[in-house]
Design a protein around this motif. Structure first.
Motif, PDB file in Angstrom:
ATOM      1  N   CYS A 235     103.921  93.050 -17.169  1.00 24.17           N
ATOM      2  CA  CYS A 235     105.147  93.521 -16.518  1.00 24.17           C
ATOM      3  C   CYS A 235     105.235  95.033 -16.717  1.00 24.17           C
ATOM      4  O   CYS A 235     105.115  95.519 -17.841  1.00 24.17           O
ATOM      5  CB  CYS A 235     106.364  92.837 -17.141  1.00 24.17           C
ATOM      6  SG  CYS A 235     107.903  93.547 -16.567  1.00 24.17           S
ATOM      7  N   CYS A 238     108.885  95.696 -19.025  1.00 23.02           N
ATOM      8  CA  CYS A 238     109.113  95.279 -20.419  1.00 23.02           C
ATOM      9  C   CYS A 238     107.799  94.984 -21.147  1.00 23.02           C
ATOM     10  O   CYS A 238     107.814  94.624 -22.320  1.00 23.02           O
ATOM     11  CB  CYS A 238     110.035  94.071 -20.467  1.00 23.02           C
ATOM     12  SG  CYS A 238     109.251  92.543 -19.924  1.00 23.02           S
ATOM     13  N   CYS A 255     109.312  88.658 -13.590  1.00 22.61           N
ATOM     14  CA  CYS A 255     109.075  88.594 -15.031  1.00 22.61           C
ATOM     15  C   CYS A 255     110.141  87.698 -15.667  1.00 22.61           C
ATOM     16  O   CYS A 255     111.329  87.885 -15.424  1.00 22.61           O
ATOM     17  CB  CYS A 255     109.149  90.002 -15.607  1.00 22.61           C
ATOM     18  SG  CYS A 255     109.142  90.037 -17.394  1.00 22.61           S
ATOM     19  N   CYS A 258     112.497  90.206 -18.050  1.00 28.07           N
ATOM     20  CA  CYS A 258     113.371  91.279 -17.555  1.00 28.07           C
ATOM     21  C   CYS A 258     113.754  91.118 -16.089  1.00 28.07           C
ATOM     22  O   CYS A 258     114.620  91.837 -15.597  1.00 28.07           O
ATOM     23  CB  CYS A 258     112.726  92.638 -17.790  1.00 28.07           C
ATOM     24  SG  CYS A 258     111.355  93.010 -16.689  1.00 28.07           S
TER      25      CYS A 258
HETATM   26 ZN   LIG Z   1     109.381  92.304 -17.660  1.00 31.35          ZN
END
Ligand SMILES: [Zn+2]
Ligand SMILES: [Zn+2]
Length: 443
Positions: A235, A238, A255, A258
Protein backbone atom coordinates in the motif's frame (compact mmCIF):
# COMPACT_ATOMS: atom_id res chain seq x y z
CA UNK A 1 10.32 -16.59 5.47
CA UNK A 2 10.58 -20.31 5.23
CA UNK A 3 12.90 -21.48 2.49
CA UNK A 4 12.27 -25.19 3.15
CA UNK A 5 8.58 -25.36 2.46
CA UNK A 6 8.70 -22.42 0.07
CA UNK A 7 6.01 -20.35 1.75
CA UNK A 8 5.85 -16.79 2.95
CA UNK A 9 3.87 -15.06 5.68
CA UNK A 10 2.87 -11.61 4.45
CA UNK A 11 2.83 -10.32 8.04
CA UNK A 12 6.47 -11.18 8.59
CA UNK A 13 7.94 -9.54 5.52
CA UNK A 14 7.87 -6.00 4.24
CA UNK A 15 8.51 -4.46 0.86
CA UNK A 16 10.64 -1.35 0.27
CA UNK A 17 8.39 1.49 -0.97
CA UNK A 18 11.33 2.91 -2.93
CA UNK A 19 12.50 -0.10 -4.94
CA UNK A 20 10.11 -3.01 -4.12
CA UNK A 21 12.89 -5.09 -2.52
CA UNK A 22 11.53 -7.89 -0.35
CA UNK A 23 12.76 -7.50 3.22
CA UNK A 24 12.35 -9.21 6.56
CA UNK A 25 10.16 -7.10 8.81
CA UNK A 26 12.59 -5.47 11.19
CA UNK A 27 12.19 -3.18 14.15
CA UNK A 28 15.15 -0.82 14.45
CA UNK A 29 16.59 -0.20 17.89
CA UNK A 30 15.90 3.26 19.38
CA UNK A 31 18.00 6.02 17.80
CA UNK A 32 18.62 3.87 14.74
CA UNK A 33 16.99 4.17 11.34
CA UNK A 34 16.16 1.18 9.15
CA UNK A 35 17.34 1.86 5.60
CA UNK A 36 16.74 -0.19 2.47
CA UNK A 37 20.04 -1.83 1.46
CA UNK A 38 19.24 -1.50 -2.26
CA UNK A 39 17.91 2.06 -2.79
CA UNK A 40 18.93 3.52 0.62
CA UNK A 41 15.37 4.74 1.18
CA UNK A 42 14.54 5.36 4.85
CA UNK A 43 12.19 2.63 6.07
CA UNK A 44 11.53 3.21 9.74
CA UNK A 45 12.75 5.24 12.66
CA UNK A 46 11.31 4.84 16.11
CA UNK A 47 10.21 7.99 17.92
CA UNK A 48 9.84 7.71 21.70
CA UNK A 49 6.39 8.72 23.07
CA UNK A 50 5.35 9.47 19.52
CA UNK A 51 1.56 9.54 20.09
CA UNK A 52 1.66 11.76 23.19
CA UNK A 53 4.20 14.17 21.70
CA UNK A 54 2.36 14.43 18.41
CA UNK A 55 -0.93 15.16 20.17
CA UNK A 56 0.61 17.81 22.45
CA UNK A 57 2.38 19.54 19.55
CA UNK A 58 -0.67 19.44 17.26
CA UNK A 59 -2.84 20.90 20.07
CA UNK A 60 -0.32 23.71 20.66
CA UNK A 61 -0.21 24.41 16.92
CA UNK A 62 -4.01 24.63 16.79
CA UNK A 63 -4.03 27.10 19.69
CA UNK A 64 -1.47 29.30 17.92
CA UNK A 65 -3.22 29.03 14.56
CA UNK A 66 -5.85 31.76 15.06
CA UNK A 67 -3.57 34.52 16.48
CA UNK A 68 -0.85 33.59 13.96
CA UNK A 69 -3.20 34.02 11.02
CA UNK A 70 -5.61 36.76 12.12
CA UNK A 71 -3.54 39.09 14.33
CA UNK A 72 -1.41 41.70 12.50
CA UNK A 73 1.90 40.19 11.40
CA UNK A 74 3.97 43.23 10.48
CA UNK A 75 3.46 47.00 10.26
CA UNK A 76 5.39 48.99 7.65
CA UNK A 77 5.86 52.71 8.16
CA UNK A 78 6.87 54.92 5.25
CA UNK A 79 7.04 58.69 5.86
CA UNK A 80 4.55 58.47 8.73
CA UNK A 81 2.04 56.30 6.86
CA UNK A 82 1.36 52.90 8.49
CA UNK A 83 0.31 49.75 6.65
CA UNK A 84 -0.17 46.47 8.48
CA UNK A 85 -1.45 43.08 7.47
CA UNK A 86 -2.28 39.74 9.00
CA UNK A 87 -1.30 36.50 7.31
CA UNK A 88 -4.93 35.88 6.38
CA UNK A 89 -5.35 39.25 4.64
CA UNK A 90 -2.09 38.68 2.76
CA UNK A 91 -3.44 35.36 1.47
CA UNK A 92 -6.46 37.32 0.18
CA UNK A 93 -4.35 39.99 -1.54
CA UNK A 94 -4.12 37.97 -4.76
CA UNK A 95 -7.93 37.84 -5.02
CA UNK A 96 -8.11 41.63 -4.64
CA UNK A 97 -5.86 41.97 -7.67
CA UNK A 98 -7.81 39.58 -9.88
CA UNK A 99 -5.31 36.66 -9.63
CA UNK A 100 -7.93 34.15 -8.49
CA UNK A 101 -6.03 30.98 -9.38
CA UNK A 102 -2.84 32.09 -7.59
CA UNK A 103 -4.99 33.37 -4.68
CA UNK A 104 -6.70 30.01 -4.37
CA UNK A 105 -3.38 28.13 -4.27
CA UNK A 106 -1.95 30.59 -1.70
CA UNK A 107 -5.01 30.30 0.53
CA UNK A 108 -5.04 26.49 0.30
CA UNK A 109 -1.31 25.95 0.91
CA UNK A 110 -0.78 28.80 3.38
CA UNK A 111 -4.04 28.73 5.31
CA UNK A 112 -6.44 25.79 4.75
CA UNK A 113 -4.10 22.77 4.49
CA UNK A 114 -1.91 23.75 7.49
CA UNK A 115 -5.03 23.87 9.70
CA UNK A 116 -6.37 20.63 8.23
CA UNK A 117 -3.12 18.69 8.74
CA UNK A 118 -2.82 19.87 12.36
CA UNK A 119 -6.47 19.00 13.12
CA UNK A 120 -6.22 15.57 11.49
CA UNK A 121 -3.04 14.83 13.40
CA UNK A 122 -4.59 15.97 16.68
CA UNK A 123 -7.71 13.81 16.32
CA UNK A 124 -5.77 10.73 15.18
CA UNK A 125 -3.24 10.93 18.02
CA UNK A 126 -5.99 11.73 20.56
CA UNK A 127 -7.95 8.71 19.25
CA UNK A 128 -4.91 6.44 19.59
CA UNK A 129 -4.22 7.70 23.09
CA UNK A 130 -7.81 7.08 24.15
CA UNK A 131 -7.82 3.65 22.49
CA UNK A 132 -10.66 4.51 20.10
CA UNK A 133 -11.26 2.15 17.18
CA UNK A 134 -13.30 4.58 15.12
CA UNK A 135 -13.76 4.08 11.38
CA UNK A 136 -12.70 7.68 10.62
CA UNK A 137 -9.25 7.33 12.17
CA UNK A 138 -7.53 5.52 9.26
CA UNK A 139 -9.25 7.95 6.86
CA UNK A 140 -7.93 10.94 8.81
CA UNK A 141 -4.40 9.53 8.88
CA UNK A 142 -4.58 8.78 5.13
CA UNK A 143 -5.73 12.34 4.34
CA UNK A 144 -2.95 13.69 6.56
CA UNK A 145 -0.43 11.61 4.58
CA UNK A 146 -1.60 13.17 1.29
CA UNK A 147 -1.89 16.75 2.56
CA UNK A 148 1.43 17.09 4.42
CA UNK A 149 3.51 18.37 1.50
CA UNK A 150 0.76 20.84 0.54
CA UNK A 151 0.72 22.54 3.96
CA UNK A 152 3.43 25.17 3.49
CA UNK A 153 3.61 27.31 6.63
CA UNK A 154 7.38 26.69 6.83
CA UNK A 155 7.85 28.02 3.27
CA UNK A 156 5.60 30.97 4.16
CA UNK A 157 7.77 31.78 7.19
CA UNK A 158 10.90 32.02 5.02
CA UNK A 159 8.77 34.24 2.72
CA UNK A 160 8.04 36.52 5.70
CA UNK A 161 11.78 36.81 6.51
CA UNK A 162 12.61 37.64 2.87
CA UNK A 163 9.86 40.29 2.81
CA UNK A 164 11.30 41.86 5.97
CA UNK A 165 14.81 42.00 4.50
CA UNK A 166 13.48 43.29 1.17
CA UNK A 167 11.56 46.12 2.85
CA UNK A 168 14.10 46.97 5.57
CA UNK A 169 15.78 49.61 3.33
CA UNK A 170 12.53 51.35 2.42
CA UNK A 171 10.30 51.21 5.48
CA UNK A 172 10.40 51.11 9.24
CA UNK A 173 9.22 47.66 10.28
CA UNK A 174 7.34 46.82 13.44
CA UNK A 175 6.83 43.20 14.48
CA UNK A 176 3.32 42.51 15.73
CA UNK A 177 1.81 39.72 17.88
CA UNK A 178 0.89 37.65 14.81
CA UNK A 179 4.57 37.42 13.81
CA UNK A 180 5.65 35.72 17.05
CA UNK A 181 2.61 33.43 17.07
CA UNK A 182 3.38 32.49 13.45
CA UNK A 183 6.97 31.51 14.34
CA UNK A 184 5.53 29.37 17.18
CA UNK A 185 2.99 27.83 14.81
CA UNK A 186 5.66 26.84 12.26
CA UNK A 187 7.95 25.41 14.95
CA UNK A 188 5.18 23.28 16.49
CA UNK A 189 3.94 22.13 13.07
CA UNK A 190 7.44 21.03 11.99
CA UNK A 191 8.01 19.33 15.37
CA UNK A 192 4.61 17.57 15.21
CA UNK A 193 5.36 16.21 11.72
CA UNK A 194 8.80 15.03 12.88
CA UNK A 195 7.41 13.26 15.94
CA UNK A 196 5.04 10.94 14.07
CA UNK A 197 6.15 7.32 14.08
CA UNK A 198 4.18 6.36 10.98
CA UNK A 199 4.73 2.61 11.37
CA UNK A 200 3.52 2.75 14.98
CA UNK A 201 0.49 4.90 14.13
CA UNK A 202 -0.61 2.53 11.38
CA UNK A 203 0.08 -0.54 13.47
CA UNK A 204 -2.16 0.76 16.25
CA UNK A 205 -4.79 1.71 13.70
CA UNK A 206 -5.12 -1.93 12.76
CA UNK A 207 -8.66 -2.96 13.38
CA UNK A 208 -12.12 -2.96 11.98
CA UNK A 209 -11.28 -3.00 8.30
CA UNK A 210 -9.09 -6.09 8.52
CA UNK A 211 -10.48 -9.54 8.16
CA UNK A 212 -8.88 -11.89 10.73
CA UNK A 213 -9.68 -14.86 8.49
CA UNK A 214 -7.50 -13.39 5.75
CA UNK A 215 -5.05 -15.91 4.27
CA UNK A 216 -1.57 -14.72 5.17
CA UNK A 217 0.53 -17.78 4.34
CA UNK A 218 0.98 -18.37 0.64
CA UNK A 219 3.50 -20.02 -1.68
CA UNK A 220 6.29 -18.08 -3.37
CA UNK A 221 8.78 -18.96 -6.10
CA UNK A 222 12.35 -19.50 -4.92
CA UNK A 223 15.03 -16.80 -5.28
CA UNK A 224 12.58 -13.94 -5.22
CA UNK A 225 14.08 -10.50 -4.91
CA UNK A 226 11.13 -8.13 -5.09
CA UNK A 227 7.63 -7.85 -3.69
CA UNK A 228 6.20 -8.18 -7.18
CA UNK A 229 8.10 -11.45 -7.76
CA UNK A 230 6.85 -12.73 -4.42
CA UNK A 231 3.26 -11.89 -5.36
CA UNK A 232 2.99 -9.10 -2.80
CA UNK A 233 1.44 -5.66 -3.19
CA UNK A 234 2.45 -2.72 -1.03
CA UNK A 235 0.00 0.00 0.00
CA UNK A 236 1.51 3.38 -1.03
CA UNK A 237 0.03 5.10 2.00
CA UNK A 238 0.28 2.86 5.08
CA UNK A 239 2.89 0.39 3.70
CA UNK A 240 0.82 -2.69 4.44
CA UNK A 241 1.78 -5.70 2.32
CA UNK A 242 -0.91 -7.93 0.86
CA UNK A 243 -0.80 -11.05 -1.31
CA UNK A 244 -1.82 -10.09 -4.85
CA UNK A 245 -4.12 -13.15 -4.91
CA UNK A 246 -6.22 -11.51 -2.17
CA UNK A 247 -6.66 -8.36 -4.22
CA UNK A 248 -7.49 -10.19 -7.44
CA UNK A 249 -10.83 -11.18 -5.90
CA UNK A 250 -12.07 -7.59 -5.96
CA UNK A 251 -12.71 -5.19 -8.84
CA UNK A 252 -11.33 -2.09 -7.20
CA UNK A 253 -9.14 -3.46 -4.40
CA UNK A 254 -8.70 -1.29 -1.34
CA UNK A 255 -6.13 -1.54 1.42
CA UNK A 256 -7.81 -3.29 4.38
CA UNK A 257 -6.02 -1.01 6.83
CA UNK A 258 -6.21 2.52 5.36
CA UNK A 259 -8.76 2.23 2.55
CA UNK A 260 -6.37 3.46 -0.20
CA UNK A 261 -6.80 1.78 -3.59
CA UNK A 262 -4.08 -0.84 -4.04
CA UNK A 263 -2.16 -1.79 -7.16
CA UNK A 264 1.30 -3.16 -7.91
CA UNK A 265 2.37 0.02 -9.71
CA UNK A 266 0.60 3.39 -10.01
CA UNK A 267 -1.66 3.35 -13.08
CA UNK A 268 -0.30 5.15 -16.15
CA UNK A 269 2.44 6.63 -13.99
CA UNK A 270 4.94 7.28 -16.80
CA UNK A 271 2.40 8.89 -19.15
CA UNK A 272 1.06 11.23 -16.47
CA UNK A 273 4.55 12.20 -15.27
CA UNK A 274 5.68 12.96 -18.84
CA UNK A 275 2.57 15.10 -19.51
CA UNK A 276 3.14 17.11 -16.32
CA UNK A 277 6.90 17.58 -16.90
CA UNK A 278 6.25 18.83 -20.45
CA UNK A 279 3.53 21.19 -19.13
CA UNK A 280 5.99 22.54 -16.54
CA UNK A 281 8.70 23.03 -19.19
CA UNK A 282 6.29 25.00 -21.41
CA UNK A 283 5.02 27.16 -18.52
CA UNK A 284 8.61 27.97 -17.46
CA UNK A 285 8.97 30.32 -20.46
CA UNK A 286 6.13 32.79 -19.69
CA UNK A 287 6.86 32.40 -15.94
CA UNK A 288 10.38 33.76 -16.45
CA UNK A 289 9.92 36.11 -19.42
CA UNK A 290 6.77 37.98 -18.30
CA UNK A 291 6.76 40.37 -15.33
CA UNK A 292 5.77 38.78 -12.00
CA UNK A 293 5.40 41.98 -10.00
CA UNK A 294 4.64 45.64 -10.67
CA UNK A 295 6.03 48.30 -8.32
CA UNK A 296 4.59 51.82 -8.46
CA UNK A 297 6.68 54.73 -7.11
CA UNK A 298 4.91 58.08 -7.19
CA UNK A 299 2.50 56.85 -9.85
CA UNK A 300 5.27 55.46 -12.10
CA UNK A 301 4.71 51.69 -12.64
CA UNK A 302 7.80 49.52 -13.05
CA UNK A 303 7.35 45.86 -13.99
CA UNK A 304 9.92 43.28 -12.93
CA UNK A 305 10.49 39.63 -13.83
CA UNK A 306 11.74 36.95 -11.41
CA UNK A 307 15.30 37.53 -12.65
CA UNK A 308 15.00 41.33 -12.16
CA UNK A 309 14.08 40.68 -8.50
CA UNK A 310 17.16 38.48 -8.04
CA UNK A 311 19.46 41.03 -9.71
CA UNK A 312 18.01 43.72 -7.42
CA UNK A 313 19.07 41.77 -4.30
CA UNK A 314 22.59 41.18 -5.64
CA UNK A 315 22.96 44.88 -6.54
CA UNK A 316 21.75 45.85 -3.05
CA UNK A 317 24.42 43.59 -1.55
CA UNK A 318 21.87 41.10 -0.10
CA UNK A 319 23.69 38.11 -1.61
CA UNK A 320 22.17 35.52 0.76
CA UNK A 321 18.55 36.47 -0.08
CA UNK A 322 19.42 36.78 -3.78
CA UNK A 323 20.88 33.28 -3.68
CA UNK A 324 17.80 31.87 -1.85
CA UNK A 325 15.37 33.35 -4.41
CA UNK A 326 17.62 32.30 -7.32
CA UNK A 327 17.66 28.74 -5.93
CA UNK A 328 13.93 28.53 -5.10
CA UNK A 329 12.56 30.28 -8.20
CA UNK A 330 14.98 29.37 -11.01
CA UNK A 331 17.34 26.54 -10.06
CA UNK A 332 14.85 24.28 -8.22
CA UNK A 333 12.19 24.32 -11.00
CA UNK A 334 14.89 23.70 -13.63
CA UNK A 335 16.41 20.91 -11.54
CA UNK A 336 12.98 19.29 -11.05
CA UNK A 337 12.15 19.41 -14.77
CA UNK A 338 15.56 18.13 -15.94
CA UNK A 339 15.76 15.53 -13.14
CA UNK A 340 12.31 14.10 -13.89
CA UNK A 341 13.14 14.08 -17.62
CA UNK A 342 16.35 12.13 -16.95
CA UNK A 343 14.50 9.61 -14.75
CA UNK A 344 11.72 9.11 -17.31
CA UNK A 345 14.25 8.75 -20.15
CA UNK A 346 16.20 6.20 -18.05
CA UNK A 347 13.09 4.05 -17.85
CA UNK A 348 12.22 4.51 -21.53
CA UNK A 349 15.71 3.47 -22.71
CA UNK A 350 16.49 0.99 -19.90
CA UNK A 351 19.50 2.90 -18.59
CA UNK A 352 20.23 0.76 -15.54
CA UNK A 353 23.41 2.40 -14.27
CA UNK A 354 23.52 4.92 -11.39
CA UNK A 355 20.18 3.67 -10.03
CA UNK A 356 20.91 4.65 -6.44
CA UNK A 357 21.92 8.15 -7.54
CA UNK A 358 18.75 8.52 -9.59
CA UNK A 359 16.65 7.26 -6.65
CA UNK A 360 18.36 9.81 -4.40
CA UNK A 361 17.74 12.53 -7.00
CA UNK A 362 14.04 11.63 -7.09
CA UNK A 363 13.78 11.82 -3.29
CA UNK A 364 15.45 15.24 -3.45
CA UNK A 365 13.01 16.40 -6.18
CA UNK A 366 10.12 15.35 -3.91
CA UNK A 367 11.67 17.16 -0.94
CA UNK A 368 12.40 20.49 -2.65
CA UNK A 369 9.20 20.62 -4.74
CA UNK A 370 7.17 22.80 -2.37
CA UNK A 371 9.96 25.31 -1.72
CA UNK A 372 9.46 26.90 -5.15
CA UNK A 373 6.28 28.51 -3.79
CA UNK A 374 8.55 30.87 -1.84
CA UNK A 375 8.46 33.71 -4.39
CA UNK A 376 4.66 33.56 -4.65
CA UNK A 377 4.33 33.92 -0.85
CA UNK A 378 6.76 36.87 -0.85
CA UNK A 379 4.70 38.60 -3.56
CA UNK A 380 1.43 37.92 -1.69
CA UNK A 381 2.90 39.56 1.44
CA UNK A 382 4.32 42.52 -0.47
CA UNK A 383 1.00 43.11 -2.26
CA UNK A 384 -0.81 43.18 1.09
CA UNK A 385 1.77 45.28 2.96
CA UNK A 386 3.01 47.78 0.39
CA UNK A 387 -0.15 49.77 -0.22
CA UNK A 388 0.85 53.39 0.41
CA UNK A 389 -1.43 54.99 -2.17
CA UNK A 390 0.35 57.45 -4.46
CA UNK A 391 3.65 56.96 -2.62
CA UNK A 392 4.19 53.30 -3.44
CA UNK A 393 2.17 50.16 -4.18
CA UNK A 394 3.12 46.65 -5.26
CA UNK A 395 0.83 44.62 -7.50
CA UNK A 396 1.08 41.08 -8.80
CA UNK A 397 1.58 40.59 -12.56
CA UNK A 398 0.68 37.81 -15.01
CA UNK A 399 3.84 35.62 -14.61
CA UNK A 400 2.60 34.66 -11.11
CA UNK A 401 -0.09 32.54 -12.76
CA UNK A 402 2.41 30.66 -14.97
CA UNK A 403 4.94 30.30 -12.16
CA UNK A 404 2.31 28.74 -9.86
CA UNK A 405 1.51 26.41 -12.77
CA UNK A 406 5.20 25.35 -12.95
CA UNK A 407 5.28 24.60 -9.20
CA UNK A 408 2.05 22.60 -9.27
CA UNK A 409 2.85 20.59 -12.39
CA UNK A 410 6.34 19.63 -11.15
CA UNK A 411 4.91 18.60 -7.77
CA UNK A 412 2.13 16.54 -9.38
CA UNK A 413 4.65 15.02 -11.78
CA UNK A 414 6.67 13.68 -8.81
CA UNK A 415 3.48 12.51 -7.04
CA UNK A 416 2.28 10.66 -10.18
CA UNK A 417 5.59 8.90 -10.65
CA UNK A 418 5.99 5.43 -9.17
CA UNK A 419 9.64 5.34 -8.11
CA UNK A 420 9.73 1.52 -8.18
CA UNK A 421 9.54 1.68 -11.99
CA UNK A 422 13.12 2.93 -11.95
CA UNK A 423 14.19 -0.32 -10.29
CA UNK A 424 11.97 -2.50 -12.48
CA UNK A 425 14.30 -1.62 -15.37
CA UNK A 426 17.14 -3.34 -13.50
CA UNK A 427 16.29 -6.76 -14.83
CA UNK A 428 19.59 -8.34 -13.90
CA UNK A 429 19.23 -10.15 -10.63
CA UNK A 430 21.75 -9.91 -7.84
CA UNK A 431 22.98 -13.32 -6.64
CA UNK A 432 21.82 -14.02 -3.09
CA UNK A 433 25.38 -14.20 -1.77
CA UNK A 434 25.98 -10.63 -2.98
CA UNK A 435 22.89 -9.15 -1.35
CA UNK A 436 23.59 -6.86 1.62
CA UNK A 437 22.63 -7.86 5.16
CA UNK A 438 18.97 -7.45 5.96
CA UNK A 439 17.75 -8.51 2.52
CA UNK A 440 15.66 -11.60 2.12
CA UNK A 441 16.78 -14.38 -0.13
CA UNK A 442 15.14 -17.79 -0.36
CA UNK A 443 17.49 -19.74 -2.59
ZN1 LIG B 1 -2.94 1.13 3.29
ZN1 LIG C 1 14.58 0.07 -1.52
Amino acid sequence: MSAENNTINSDQVSVCPGCDLLLDKIKPTPDHTAVCPRCLCRLHREHPNSVQRTMALAATGMLLYLPANFYPLLTFNVLGIDASSSLFTSTLSMFDQGQHFVGLIVILTGFVFPLLTLSLLFWVSAGLLMGWKARWMPDFLRWHHHLTEWAMTDVYLIGVFITIIKMSHMAEIQFDVGFFCFIGLVMTTVAAQASIDKALFWQQMKGDREDPREEKIFPVPTSVLTGREAGLVLCHTCHKTMPVSELARENNPECPRCGESMHQRKHNSIGRSWALVITAAILTLPANLLPIMEVEYFGQPEASTIMDGIIYFFQEGSYGIGAIILTASILVPLFKISGMTLILLSIRFHWTSWLRHKAFMFRFIEFVGRWSMLDIFVIALLCALVQFGYLSTINVAQAAFYFTGVVLSTMFSAISFDRRLLWDTATTRTPCKDLPNGTTCTS
